[in-house]
Scaffold this active site. Structure first.
Site, PDB file in Angstrom:
ATOM      1  CB  CYS A  94      -0.941  -0.053   1.201  1.00 57.08           C
ATOM      2  SG  CYS A  94      -2.314   1.065   1.069  1.00 57.08           S
ATOM      3  NE  ARG A 128      -8.825   6.237  -0.004  1.00 58.68           N
ATOM      4  CZ  ARG A 128      -7.561   6.524   0.294  1.00 58.68           C
ATOM      5  NH1 ARG A 128      -7.103   7.755   0.146  1.00 58.68           N
ATOM      6  NH2 ARG A 128      -6.751   5.600   0.747  1.00 58.68           N
ATOM      7  CG  HIS A 194      -4.965  -2.535   2.513  1.00 54.31           C
ATOM      8  ND1 HIS A 194      -5.726  -1.415   2.310  1.00 54.31           N
ATOM      9  CD2 HIS A 194      -5.751  -3.406   3.183  1.00 54.31           C
ATOM     10  CE1 HIS A 194      -6.918  -1.606   2.837  1.00 54.31           C
ATOM     11  NE2 HIS A 194      -6.969  -2.792   3.374  1.00 54.31           N
TER      12      HIS A 194
END
Lengths: 245, 462
Positions: A94, A128, A194
């Site tokens: 990430c 996002r 992530h």
């Protein structure tokens, strides 16, 4: 046998429960009688490239990531470059993945990265990139799938000289456009899957342990098999979540 | 125009009534959703009808309980606020409460991300700001950004709204001060002043490492819950504001609750809080602070807290097939850690000497947060030596099971059954006298629905 793991900036770069990855590696070593040592290397602290087999870098919030980027470039870049060239395993997740590149944009700022991989992370209009994700990768032992979760505002583009970690089956990946996910150079892996991605992909954890130990032993060790029925079910669960979208 | 608005209200109310008759759900959001679609201005319009004003409670953890406590204090002196008490805390939940209840004042818990918008709509007399913890990052984004949005809100409303703010959370405490660290008008602080309750070490999921003002690392003298504690910034001097309402002595008593001595501007009070854990001490302090600002006298407010029943899914106790089921909502690392610490206090008691029986339901629906990474930030290690049997349920049950295995629980005590209903039966069949049920939010809704079908709990919370 001993696996020596160091986490870079664990106090700053831990936003998605990154410690799950370390714990997962630790237990899987211990259950096999492999010694496990863990270090943390924080702001201002130098890094000894030869002292670690596996280097972990997690994700952080913007503010923490900004602090870490500057510090890491000045105190750890050289050692990290040496470690990667020497075949050390690096797992950057990430925000940590973004830091591997030449630069990344944070708000209106362009922040210099480590330059360990030929990639850039930029901001683009649009939301996002958030959701369950599944990718196909091959770390030299045949194609296999990783399932996880991604949540990133930045879009990452690989340069000519960079090889992706894998291709996107479900989800967004590096930028939601080119179908590529992550980066791989020697034994350095960067990915947007992530937080605790290893617990969802026990195979990857074992592969990283193998690669890290092979560098010290000169040849890959035989890892004793473990009862992974719960781990397999967890992988299936993450896979089904990616199918649901 | 009143006529047209009135017709929309009537239609939305009718739909709510039908939805309940058909048994399709709690009806805590549907009427409000419909109303807001027909009349986007419904919240400010209905809110303006609350002649005594309204109160908003927001926090990552403890909104529902704190608002429930404030409601209890108000009822103790004969006040009946319009209140979204089932925890439906986005705009449609607020709209539903405004639509379906009558009263001259409002009490609303509001989702952290919705706070700026709903505060603008309601023009509240008081806002209670409890805490900010990492939670559902897929929905809220970064904590720092949420804190920045709250800061803008507070700065803009000073003078129009009073604030009750937790002094022990640096992320929110700092919002009550101006650039020179002077307290802003209308701000009251609450916090814990009993050093004996400090955690032995800082927890993994620690969300306030750097000073909001200057970025230097905070220095912590002690922490009580997550990053709530006694801190100071060695660089710019932004330290913890002295609380006006403070718990000066706390005695925790497992699931039964705690005994508190509280210092307030209106005098000192002792009370026995029937809800467990330090997190509920914070909720009680927030509620007492709010009650005082709302002119509820200290004594009736404190006595009202003593007779609190559990709010929706927050330490409810239900008898099922001769066994006592304790329901404790878990939804993020900080909240889950407090539940785990409370269970730890129970592990050697009440016939649980051979270990705790657990049912943990991990869902990944939108209201839970679709990202289940957070279970690796919660300290399940605490319970590992004390578990007799644990059944993992929910849409991500296998991932919960893996978390518990790596926390040190032997696979032989872990069972995976995704179905809420079948897993609960399995857990009940194996349990001793007590079963501790730890569901995420939508798993809690499913659990309640299931228990209601079996005639063990009421179905509707409005």
């Amino acid at each position: 046998m001993e696996l020596r793991v160091v986490a870079l900036y664990p106090e700053q770069m831990n936003i998605y429960a990154d410690r799950g990855n370390i714990l997962f590696l630790q237990r899987r070593c211990e259950w096999r009688g492999i010694q496990f040592s863990y270090d943390a290397s924080g702001p201002g602290e130098p890094l000894d490239a030869a002292a670690h087999d596996l280097i972990y870098l997690g994700g952080g919030q913007d503010r923490d990531q900004r602090i870490v980027a500057g510090d890491m470039v000045s105190t750890k870049r050289q050692a990290l470059a040496e470690a990667v060239s020497d075949g050390a395993v690096v797992l950057a997740v990430c925000g940590g993945y973004q830091l591997l590149g030449q630069s990344y944009e944070l708000g209106d700022e362009r922040i210099e990265g480590l330059g360990l991989a030929d990639l850039e992370t930029v901001r683009e209009p649009g939301p996002r990139l958030i959701g369950n994700v599944e990718i196909e990768i091959d770390l030299g032992d045949g194609p296999t799938r990783l399932a996880g979760f991604e949540n990133h505002g930045g879009r990452t583009y690989l340069g000519e000289g960079a090889r992706p970690l894998g291709r996107v089956i479900r989800g967004f990946g590096n930028n939601g456009k080119d179908g590529l996910e992550g980066v791989r150079r020697e034994n350095m892996i960067g990915t947007y899957l992530h937080g605790p991605l290893l617990p969802k992909n026990a195979w990857l954890a074992d592969r990283l342990i193998e690669l890290a130990l092979a560098r010290r032993l000169g040849s890959p060790p035989d890892l004793a098999p473990l009862d992974d029925s719960l781990e397999s079910a967890a992988h299936q669960s993450a896979h089904r979540a990616a199918l649901r979208g | 125009m009143r006529g047209a608005f009135g017709a929309k209200l009537a239609l939305a109310r009718g739909v709510g009534a039908l939805s309940r008759l058909s048994g399709r759900g709690g009806g805590t959001t549907l009427p409000g959703r419909l109303l807001l679609r027909m009349a986007p201005e419904a919240i400010p319009r209905l809110g303006a009808g609350l002649s005594a004003g309204s109160v908003i409670v927001s926090a990552t953890n403890g909104k529902t309980t704190t608002a429930g406590m404030i409601a209890a204090a108000m009822r103790a002196v004969g006040r009946r606020p319009v209140h979204n008490r089932a925890g439906s805390n986005m705009s449609w939940g607020v709209a539903t409460a405004l639509l379906e209840q009558r009263g001259d004042e409002g009490l609303f818990e509001v989702d952290e991300a919705w706070l700026p918008r709903i505060a603008a709509d309601l023009d509240p007399r008081l806002i209670v700001l409890g805490n900010l913890f990492r939670d559902q990052l897929d929905r809220y984004g970064e904590l720092e950004r949420l804190a920045d949005e709250w800061a803008t809100l507070v700065a803009a409303r000073i003078g129009a709204t009073e604030f009750a703010i937790c002094a022990d959370d640096p992320l929110v405490a700092d919002l009550g001060r101006d650039g020179d660290l002077a307290r802003r008008p209308g701000v009251t602080y609450f916090g814990i002043d009993d050093p004996g309750q400090a955690l032995p070490e800082l927890q993994h999921a620690f969300d306030a490492k750097h000073c909001r003002r200057c970025g230097a690392p905070y220095s912590y003298e002690r922490a009580f819950v997550g990053h709530l504690g006694h801190y100071s910034c060695p660089s710019c001097g932004a330290d913890r504001p002295p609380p006006d309402v403070a718990a000066t002595a706390i005695q925790l008593d497992g699931m039964r609750g705690s005994e508190l001595a509280v210092r307030t501007p209106a005098g000192e009070v002792e009370l026995r809080l029937p809800l467990p854990g330090l997190y509920n001490v914070y909720n009680a302090l927030a509620a007492l602070t709010a009650a005082l600002r709302l002119e509820v006298p200290l004594e009736p407010a404190a006595r009202a807290l003593e007779s609190m029943k559990a709010v929706f899914g927050r330490v409810e106790t239900i008898d099922v097939e001769g066994k006592t089921v304790f329901i404790l909502l878990i939804k993020n690392p900080a909240g889950a850690n407090e539940v785990l610490r409370t269970l730890l206090l129970e592990s050697g008691q009440g016939g649980a000497s051979d270990g705790l029986d657990l049912w943990i339901a991990l869902n990944d629906r939108i209201a839970d947060g679709r990202d289940v990474s957070w279970v690796w930030d919660a300290d399940f290690e605490l319970l590992a030596p004390h578990v007799r049997r644990v059944v993992c349920a929910g849409t991500r049950a296998p991932e919960m099971a893996v978390r518990l295995k790596y926390a040190g629980m032997p696979p032989s005590v872990i069972e995976v059954e995704e179905s809420i209903s079948r897993s609960l039966d399995r857990a009940l069949a194996d349990a001793g006298g007590r079963l501790f049920a730890l569901p995420t939010y939508t798993a809690l809704l499913e659990l309640r629905e299931l228990l209601a079908k079996r005639g063990l709990a009421s179905r509707y919370w409005t």
